[in-house]
Design an enzyme around this catalytic site. Structure first.
Site, PDB file in Angstrom:
ATOM      1  N   LYS A   1       0.798  -1.200   0.077  1.00 18.18           N
ATOM      2  CA  LYS A   1      -0.194  -0.099   0.086  1.00 18.18           C
ATOM      3  C   LYS A   1       0.819   1.460  -0.134  1.00 18.18           C
ATOM      4  O   LYS A   1       0.433   2.194  -0.538  1.00 18.18           O
ATOM      5  CB  LYS A   1      -0.897  -0.207   1.131  1.00 18.18           C
ATOM      6  CG  LYS A   1      -2.156  -1.280   1.155  1.00 18.18           C
ATOM      7  CD  LYS A   1      -3.256  -0.546   1.816  1.00 18.18           C
ATOM      8  CE  LYS A   1      -4.460  -1.529   2.001  1.00 18.18           C
ATOM      9  NZ  LYS A   1      -5.571  -1.368   2.863  1.00 18.18           N
TER      10      LYS A   1
ATOM     11  N   LYS B   1      -4.310 -10.842  -6.200  1.00 15.44           N
ATOM     12  CA  LYS B   1      -5.618 -11.076  -5.565  1.00 15.44           C
ATOM     13  C   LYS B   1      -6.764 -10.106  -6.237  1.00 15.44           C
ATOM     14  O   LYS B   1      -6.394  -9.034  -6.365  1.00 15.44           O
ATOM     15  CB  LYS B   1      -5.525 -11.092  -3.893  1.00 15.44           C
ATOM     16  CG  LYS B   1      -5.354  -9.713  -3.473  1.00 15.44           C
ATOM     17  CD  LYS B   1      -5.685  -9.444  -1.993  1.00 15.44           C
ATOM     18  CE  LYS B   1      -5.896  -8.145  -1.515  1.00 15.44           C
ATOM     19  NZ  LYS B   1      -6.132  -7.593  -0.390  1.00 15.44           N
TER      20      LYS B   1
ATOM     21  N   LYS C   1     -10.566  -4.651  -3.957  1.00 12.30           N
ATOM     22  CA  LYS C   1     -11.783  -3.645  -4.111  1.00 12.30           C
ATOM     23  C   LYS C   1     -11.183  -2.404  -4.688  1.00 12.30           C
ATOM     24  O   LYS C   1     -11.722  -1.813  -5.350  1.00 12.30           O
ATOM     25  CB  LYS C   1     -12.000  -3.224  -2.826  1.00 12.30           C
ATOM     26  CG  LYS C   1     -13.034  -4.061  -2.016  1.00 12.30           C
ATOM     27  CD  LYS C   1     -13.293  -3.065  -0.402  1.00 12.30           C
ATOM     28  CE  LYS C   1     -13.766  -3.659   0.791  1.00 12.30           C
ATOM     29  NZ  LYS C   1     -12.666  -3.473   1.562  1.00 12.30           N
TER      30      LYS C   1
HETATM   31  P1  AMP Z   1     -10.622  -5.620   3.410  1.00 13.83           P
HETATM   32  O1  AMP Z   1     -11.246  -5.607   2.131  1.00 13.83           O
HETATM   33  O2  AMP Z   1      -9.021  -5.638   3.206  1.00 13.83           O
HETATM   34  O3  AMP Z   1     -11.114  -5.049   4.428  1.00 13.83           O
HETATM   35  O4  AMP Z   1     -10.977  -7.186   3.643  1.00 13.83           O
HETATM   36  C1  AMP Z   1     -11.779  -7.617   4.340  1.00 13.83           C
HETATM   37  C2  AMP Z   1     -11.625  -9.304   4.486  1.00 13.83           C
HETATM   38  O5  AMP Z   1     -11.772  -9.915   3.170  1.00 13.83           O
HETATM   39  C3  AMP Z   1     -10.507  -9.877   4.985  1.00 13.83           C
HETATM   40  O6  AMP Z   1     -10.636 -10.716   5.759  1.00 13.83           O
HETATM   41  C4  AMP Z   1      -9.659 -10.243   3.874  1.00 13.83           C
HETATM   42  O7  AMP Z   1      -8.781 -11.151   3.946  1.00 13.83           O
HETATM   43  C5  AMP Z   1     -10.802 -10.857   2.984  1.00 13.83           C
HETATM   44  N1  AMP Z   1     -10.344 -10.505   1.375  1.00 13.83           N
HETATM   45  C6  AMP Z   1      -9.994  -9.461   0.873  1.00 13.83           C
HETATM   46  N2  AMP Z   1      -9.802  -9.702  -0.527  1.00 13.83           N
HETATM   47  C7  AMP Z   1      -9.955 -11.054  -0.585  1.00 13.83           C
HETATM   48  C8  AMP Z   1      -9.868 -11.930  -1.728  1.00 13.83           C
HETATM   49  N3  AMP Z   1      -9.227 -11.410  -2.938  1.00 13.83           N
HETATM   50  N4  AMP Z   1      -9.662 -13.287  -1.492  1.00 13.83           N
HETATM   51  C9  AMP Z   1     -10.212 -13.739  -0.160  1.00 13.83           C
HETATM   52  N5  AMP Z   1     -10.496 -12.789   1.064  1.00 13.83           N
HETATM   53  C10 AMP Z   1     -10.295 -11.554   0.550  1.00 13.83           C
END
Ligand code: AMP
Ligand code: TRP
Length: 329
Positions: A112, A194, A197
């Site tokens: 990041k 990965k 978002k």
């Molecule tokens: P965040 O969007 O970073 O707040 O992620 C929220 C949750 O979603 C966390 O537990 C991440 O590990 C999971 N997560 C985000 N992106 C992925 C992905 N591409 N595959 C699996 N889990 C994800």
């Protein structure tokens, strides 16, 4: 008494299918067995620049999505992080006991910070806030996707260190829970990265609020290979294997069974059935989401959640302040 779990998602954009499969789907599955607390971690989101109005909108959207996927506020505590002051208070106590070197090793920080022109100190210190989120609720388990592995390990190390120094059993040492399939959902356009978002390429991700037409198009144009036979082979058929994992998670079927079923049917047929499956899962969620986002019910649920979360969190904070010597009465 049921064991406790805690998890959170950042309202930094609309969650993707990766968020759903990697984490949010488990939130629903686990809420019967555990005493669950689910947070909308808006204080994490501001570690990178955010437009204030969009952040407010996305906070409400994420809360509505939590409920729309089936998190039941009668079973689980659902709240917004900034409404429970103990999070930022405990984060300071933890920041003072984490090494800068430890924080600089976090790959999420490296990734990041490389994307930012100027890096706020919060981006480096962010794991301290995450450690705080988890320990405040004495969480024994934390359902997350694979990209949070390092942060959970840091939390476990911190808890060991803290308890060694100040007394056993002051903080609970958590364990991660990863989903069987889809702990790392990959980009539809580049299966080496990965699904994220924040990816600017819309075709790389499926947002939980995408319309059926968009979903079908994106899955159709997902990168695969020229082998032509449906196999789960992450080394040689990474794109396809990613789609198989998505199918396995959403259909709750073993990967082997899916491969047997589609082995000779070709990618086109598999993709088209996968698209139907994704739409059939997201459509009812979107329907409930549309009702919730326009209602006052959402605010009531979040107020009750914040009150409940405050009760537990303030007790843990007091316990920590006491042993650290910054509570003198
Ligand atoms: P965040 O969007 O970073 O707040 O992620 C929220 C949750 O979603 C966390 O537990 C991440 O590990 C999971 N997560 C985000 N992106 C992925 C992905 N591409 N595959 C699996 N889990 C994800
Ligand atoms: N850091 C997590 C992410 O970016 C979100 C998060 C914040 C979280 N606090 C948490 C996840 C506590 C689990 C437990 O995805």
């Amino acid at each position: 008494m049921k064991e406790t779990i805690f998890s959170g998602v950042q309202p930094s954009s609309i969650p993707t299918l990766g968020n759903y499969i990697g984490a949010m789907k488990s939130f629903v599955d686990l809420q019967d067995k555990y005493q669950a607390t689910y947070c909308i971690v808006n204080q994490h989101a501001i570690t990178v620049p955010q437009d204030p109005e969009i952040l407010v909108r996305q906070t409400k959207q994420l809360a509505a999505l939590y409920l729309a996927i089936g998190i039941d506020p009668n079973k689980s505590t659902v709240f917004v992080q900034s409404e429970v002051p103990a999070h930022s208070q405990i984060a300071w106590l933890i920041t003072c006991q984490i090494g800068v070197g430890e924080l600089e090793r976090m790959t999420q920080y490296k990734d990041k910070s490389a994307k930012q022109e100027s890096v706020g100190a919060g981006l480096l210190c962010y794991p301290a806030l995450m450690v705080g989120d988890i320990v405040l609720y004495d969480a024994k388990y934390v359902p997350v996707g694979d990209d949070q592995r390092q942060h959970i390990e840091l939390t476990r190390n911190f808890v060991d260190r803290f308890n060694n120094r100040y007394g056993e059993d002051i903080l609970v040492k958590p364990e991660p829970i990863y989903p069987n399939a889809g702990k790392r959902v990959m980009s539809l356009q580049d299966p080496s990265r990965k699904m994220s978002k924040s990816d600017e390429n819309e075709k790389s991700k499926i947002s939980m609020l995408d319309e059926p037409g968009q979903i079908i198009k994106k899955i159709k144009s997902a990168v695969t290979d020229s082998i032509g036979v449906v196999n789960y082979d992450t080394a040689n058929q990474a794109g396809l294997s990613n789609l198989i994992e998505i199918y396995a998670s959403l259909s709750e079927q073993p990967i082997k069974k899916i491969v047997n079923q589609y082995h000779d049917l070709g990618y086109g047929r598999f993709k088209s059935d996968l698209a139907d499956l994704v739409v059939s899962v997201l459509e009812p969620i979107q329907k409930r989401y549309n009702q919730l986002i326009a209602s006052d019910e959402l605010y009531d649920i979040l107020s009750i959640g914040a009150t409940k979360a405050n009760e537990t969190a303030s007790q843990t904070l007091a316990r920590m302040e006491k042993v650290m010597g910054i509570r003198y009465r």
